[in-house]
Write a protein that holds these residues in place. Structure first.
Motif, mmCIF file in Angstrom:
data_model
loop_
_atom_site.group_PDB
_atom_site.id
_atom_site.type_symbol
_atom_site.label_atom_id
_atom_site.label_comp_id
_atom_site.label_asym_id
_atom_site.label_seq_id
_atom_site.Cartn_x
_atom_site.Cartn_y
_atom_site.Cartn_z
ATOM 1 N N HIS A 245 10.683 -4.298 7.035
ATOM 2 C CA HIS A 245 10.084 -3.273 7.892
ATOM 3 C C HIS A 245 10.829 -1.964 7.781
ATOM 4 O O HIS A 245 10.254 -0.895 7.844
ATOM 5 C CB HIS A 245 10.107 -3.737 9.349
ATOM 6 N N LYS A 246 12.130 -2.081 7.653
ATOM 7 C CA LYS A 246 12.934 -0.858 7.707
ATOM 8 C C LYS A 246 13.178 -0.271 6.331
ATOM 9 O O LYS A 246 13.152 0.923 6.141
ATOM 10 C CB LYS A 246 14.293 -1.179 8.334
ATOM 11 N N LEU B 103 22.125 7.862 16.737
ATOM 12 C CA LEU B 103 20.824 8.109 17.347
ATOM 13 C C LEU B 103 19.908 8.830 16.379
ATOM 14 O O LEU B 103 18.733 8.488 16.213
ATOM 15 C CB LEU B 103 21.016 8.956 18.615
ATOM 16 N N GLN C 71 12.803 5.530 12.216
ATOM 17 C CA GLN C 71 11.519 5.224 12.824
ATOM 18 C C GLN C 71 10.444 6.215 12.412
ATOM 19 O O GLN C 71 9.286 5.839 12.237
ATOM 20 C CB GLN C 71 11.668 5.211 14.342
ATOM 21 N N LEU D 12 19.885 5.078 22.713
ATOM 22 C CA LEU D 12 19.762 4.397 21.434
ATOM 23 C C LEU D 12 19.283 2.970 21.637
ATOM 24 O O LEU D 12 18.385 2.484 20.948
ATOM 25 C CB LEU D 12 21.118 4.421 20.732
ATOM 26 N N LYS E 270 16.948 -8.211 15.041
ATOM 27 C CA LYS E 270 16.605 -9.206 14.041
ATOM 28 C C LYS E 270 15.400 -8.810 13.202
ATOM 29 O O LYS E 270 14.781 -9.636 12.572
ATOM 30 C CB LYS E 270 16.295 -10.540 14.736
ATOM 31 N N VAL E 271 15.095 -7.548 13.225
ATOM 32 C CA VAL E 271 13.909 -7.140 12.480
ATOM 33 C C VAL E 271 14.117 -7.360 10.991
ATOM 34 O O VAL E 271 15.180 -7.076 10.453
ATOM 35 C CB VAL E 271 13.624 -5.657 12.772
ATOM 36 N N ARG F 33 5.304 2.972 0.403
ATOM 37 C CA ARG F 33 6.389 2.924 1.386
ATOM 38 C C ARG F 33 7.692 3.361 0.736
ATOM 39 O O ARG F 33 8.056 2.860 -0.319
ATOM 40 C CB ARG F 33 6.514 1.514 1.944
ATOM 41 N N GLU G 192 18.640 6.445 13.808
ATOM 42 C CA GLU G 192 17.567 5.564 14.284
ATOM 43 C C GLU G 192 16.240 6.309 14.349
ATOM 44 O O GLU G 192 15.191 5.795 13.935
ATOM 45 C CB GLU G 192 17.947 5.024 15.665
ATOM 46 N N ILE H 123 15.486 2.923 22.460
ATOM 47 C CA ILE H 123 14.450 3.142 21.447
ATOM 48 C C ILE H 123 14.600 2.262 20.224
ATOM 49 O O ILE H 123 13.668 2.127 19.447
ATOM 50 C CB ILE H 123 14.418 4.607 20.966
ATOM 51 N N ALA H 124 15.768 1.683 20.027
ATOM 52 C CA ALA H 124 15.995 1.000 18.749
ATOM 53 C C ALA H 124 15.087 -0.208 18.594
ATOM 54 O O ALA H 124 14.707 -0.842 19.561
ATOM 55 C CB ALA H 124 17.449 0.576 18.654
ATOM 56 N N TRP H 125 14.764 -0.479 17.362
ATOM 57 C CA TRP H 125 14.013 -1.688 17.038
ATOM 58 C C TRP H 125 14.923 -2.898 17.238
ATOM 59 O O TRP H 125 16.132 -2.778 17.145
ATOM 60 C CB TRP H 125 13.576 -1.643 15.570
ATOM 61 N N PRO H 126 14.340 -4.059 17.493
ATOM 62 C CA PRO H 126 15.185 -5.232 17.724
ATOM 63 C C PRO H 126 16.073 -5.519 16.518
ATOM 64 O O PRO H 126 15.731 -5.229 15.385
ATOM 65 C CB PRO H 126 14.173 -6.357 17.955
#
Lengths: 325, 327
Positions: free
Chosen positions: A107-108, B185, B192, A94, A102-103, B168, B188, A97-100
């Motif tokens: 974006h999410k 997991l 993505q 996890l 502080k994103v 989006r 996430e 692969i996880a995005w940083p």
């Protein structure tokens, strides 16, 4: 405000909320959920060669039934304790692969929603309601955020761009919704007409009684007047007629009843029956033409000359000389 | 669109201790989907998202690309589901069917590399009945295998919503995703894969649909709703409009049952196995076996009854001969 919800109940019809879309499962069958399995000996090491291969021969013909009630529970196997669960490795992956962290939220665009109490999976309506409320609450939160960020996020009504479903498809959907609405309305009308007919019979009986009473009264009136005149010795100059109440409460009313469905050219007055298949026959006639009169065909042709099928069958066996009355 | 590069360059320049070269020609007005936008004022308030949150954090660009393929002998329903996924994800690339017998993993990994994708959704249909979905992060990432149930595609006439193609989505997750590591997991990976990158070429500007991922009974349920809210302006909802918001389902809908999580892409050491998972083949086999036992059970029951009768004989009936003499 009731949300738009899916999935018909397994119980038969109940009054549907207005903007509600209910539908039965169409082919998407779900396999039983709380089924437990003994994984020993079945989990193969190579995940790509499926562990289902050895079971192939057994079920080539069996239709997959909707085994929601999990009828295979007699052969119930315990949930395997040997199921692998490598928490540290999972958490490591996890991290990989996880995005940083502080994103930026833009974006999410993810929102978390608390589900509340446990949802019964098999209760379709409750489940869909839960999903709906999750979406609704999530969207509200998101919209508040977007609004505060002053981002342009609402689509203007004149923004024409490709949609995910084509216009033809939306047209089909519209047609279907309209026909459903029409069906419901027609059913309601039919019900109302049925009720009205029931009431109409009672109302008619009452009216008849009223009229009979009135008639009796008027006859009584005339009789009384005659008696009076007789007693008065038929004196002249006293010639007012019986009080027949011409200008009474109702006055002299012409019957305002119109006869719907009776065309002016119909000499039977709408009473002639059109037969059993009224609506159907009429619509077919309108579509395919009337069909013509029965007698316009030839009757004596080569085929029918020697055709005795329609004649009296039993007559030939008896003595022809016997006089038949 | 050219604006992307420019923006990134600007942001980088700002992030890099404000060394803006002012001797260059005045910047052209940026072209966005809304029209021309004046170049940002010296205060970086027009750069909301791609600017760094803090000067130390690096610039984040979501360059996610998803490869969507299926196996051969896939049925129409699942093929339509795959097509729906492709239309929902503008950052997805559809590829032709993969002939799979052995070494499927290697072939797929190669394919993903070839197409320069960072993750893959592989729809595998077995026996024309069961659909398995592999969700894989490409270079050495974890992969999850799901069994897909309860599939309803966008074609169904009862799903009446519609939204902009490529807009989006808002993603909503239920909080039980954060309870256990394997769900974290999965969450996430779902984020993505399903979140459209912000500055993607094919991404459209507005947010008019929302995805719902929720865990019920150990399965992940997916729903897609169109948002309809009364509004007159594009950046502000009408007063009280948030209460009048309605959601209309667009579809598709499906339910994912996680089977296994692997450490590598399309294989590798198993990180997690679902103890409650029974393969659909086993279920069918159990059913069949249950039915097969019916006749044997009946015969046994008959034999048992006979034995029972033989052991406990009835006493002779006194009325048995009553009607015997008559015809």
């Amino acid at each position: 405000r009731t949300p738009a919800l899916f999935y018909a109940q397994r119980t038969p019809r109940r009054p549907r909320p207005p903007a509600c879309l209910l539908f039965a499962r169409a082919g998407g069958r779900r396999l039983p959920l709380r089924s437990k399995v003994e994984m020993v000996g079945l989990a193969s090491e190579d995940p790509l060669i499926h562990d289902e291969v050895d079971m192939d021969d057994v079920d080539s013909d069996v239709e997959e039934s909707d085994s929601e009630d999990d009828s295979g529970e007699e052969a119930q196997l315990t949930p395997s304790d040997k199921a692998i669960y490598n928490r540290e490795a999972i958490l490591e992956k996890l991290e990989d692969i996880a995005w940083p962290q502080k994103v930026d939220w833009m974006h999410k665009l993810t929102i978390d929603h608390d589900q509340g109490e446990k949802i019964d999976v098999n209760d379709d309506l409750a489940r869909e309601l839960a999903f709906y409320t999750q979406a609704l609450d999530g969207t509200r939160e998101a919209f508040e955020k977007l609004q505060s960020m002053k981002v342009r996020f609402l689509r203007p009504t004149d923004y024409y761009a490709e949609m995910v479903k084509t216009d033809a498809h939306m047209h089909k959907i519209k047609g279907r919704l309209l026909s459903e609405k029409k069906k419901i309305e027609e059913a309601e009308e039919r019900k109302k007409a049925r009720e009205a007919r029931k009431r109409a019979k009672e109302v008619q009986a009452e009216k008849k009684k009223e009229r009979a009473k009135q008639k009796k009264e008027e006859i009584e009136n005339v009789k009384k007047w005659r008696k009076q005149r007789q007693q008065g010795g038929f004196a002249k100059g006293n010639d007012d007629g019986p009080d027949l109440n011409f200008e009474g409460e109702d006055g002299f009313k012409q019957s305002k009843k119109t006869r719907p469905g009776v065309s002016p050219g119909d000499r039977s007055g709408g009473l002639a029956k059109r037969g059993k298949e009224g609506k159907n026959r009429r619509s077919r006639d309108a579509k395919f033409g009337y069909g013509g009169r029965k007698g316009l065909k030839k009757q004596n042709t080569a085929e029918t000359t020697n055709d005795f099928r329609s004649f009296n069958k039993g007559a030939e066996s008896q003595n022809k000389k016997r006089k038949r009355s | 669109m050219a604006k992307k590069r420019k923006r990134a360059a600007d942001a980088a320049a700002e992030a890099g201790a404000a060394e803006k070269p002012d001797d260059s020609a005045p910047a052209r007005p940026e072209r966005t989907l809304f029209g021309f936008k004046e170049p940002p004022a010296p205060a970086p308030d027009a750069e909301p998202a791609s600017a760094a949150v803090s000067p130390a954090a690096p610039l984040f660009r979501n360059k996610e690309k998803v490869l969507v393929t299926c196996s051969r002998r896939i049925t129409f329903r699942y093929r339509h589901l795959m097509q729906d996924m492709v239309s929902l994800l503008p950052h997805a690339k559809k590829d032709s069917k993969v002939e799979s017998k052995q070494s499927k993993g290697a072939a797929l990994n190669e394919l993903v590399e070839l197409r320069n994708c960072s993750s893959c959704l592989f729809f595998e249909c077995r026996k024309q009945k069961d659909l398995y979905l592999w969700m894989v992060k490409s270079p050495g990432g974890p992969s999850v295998k799901f069994l897909v149930n309860a599939v309803h595609t966008m074609e169904e006439l009862k799903l009446t919503g519609n939204h902009l193609k490529g807009s989006r989505p808002l993603l909503t997750f239920s909080t039980n995703f954060d309870e256990q590591p394997h769900w974290k997991l999965v969450k996430e990976m779902l984020t993505q894969v399903f979140a459209t990158p912000k500055d993607h070429r094919k991404a459209k500007p507005f947010h008019d649909h929302v995805f719902v991922f929720s865990i019920v009974d150990g399965h992940v349920w997916f729903r897609n709703y169109q948002i309809s809210v009364p509004h007159n302006e594009i950046d502000k909802v009408d007063k009280g409009g948030l209460d009048k918001m309605t959601l209309i389902e667009v579809g598709p809908r499906f339910c994912l049952n996680p089977i296994k999580i692997f450490a590598g892409s399309f294989g590798g050491p198993t990180l997690y196995e679902n103890p409650y998972y029974i393969s659909p083949n086993q279920i069918r086999a159990l059913e069949k076996r249950k039915k097969a036992g019916k006749y044997a059970k009946k015969v046994k029951a008959k034999v048992r009854r006979k034995m029972h009768e033989m052991e406990n004989t009835l006493e002779p009936d006194e009325f048995a001969d009553m009607w015997k003499g008559e015809d």
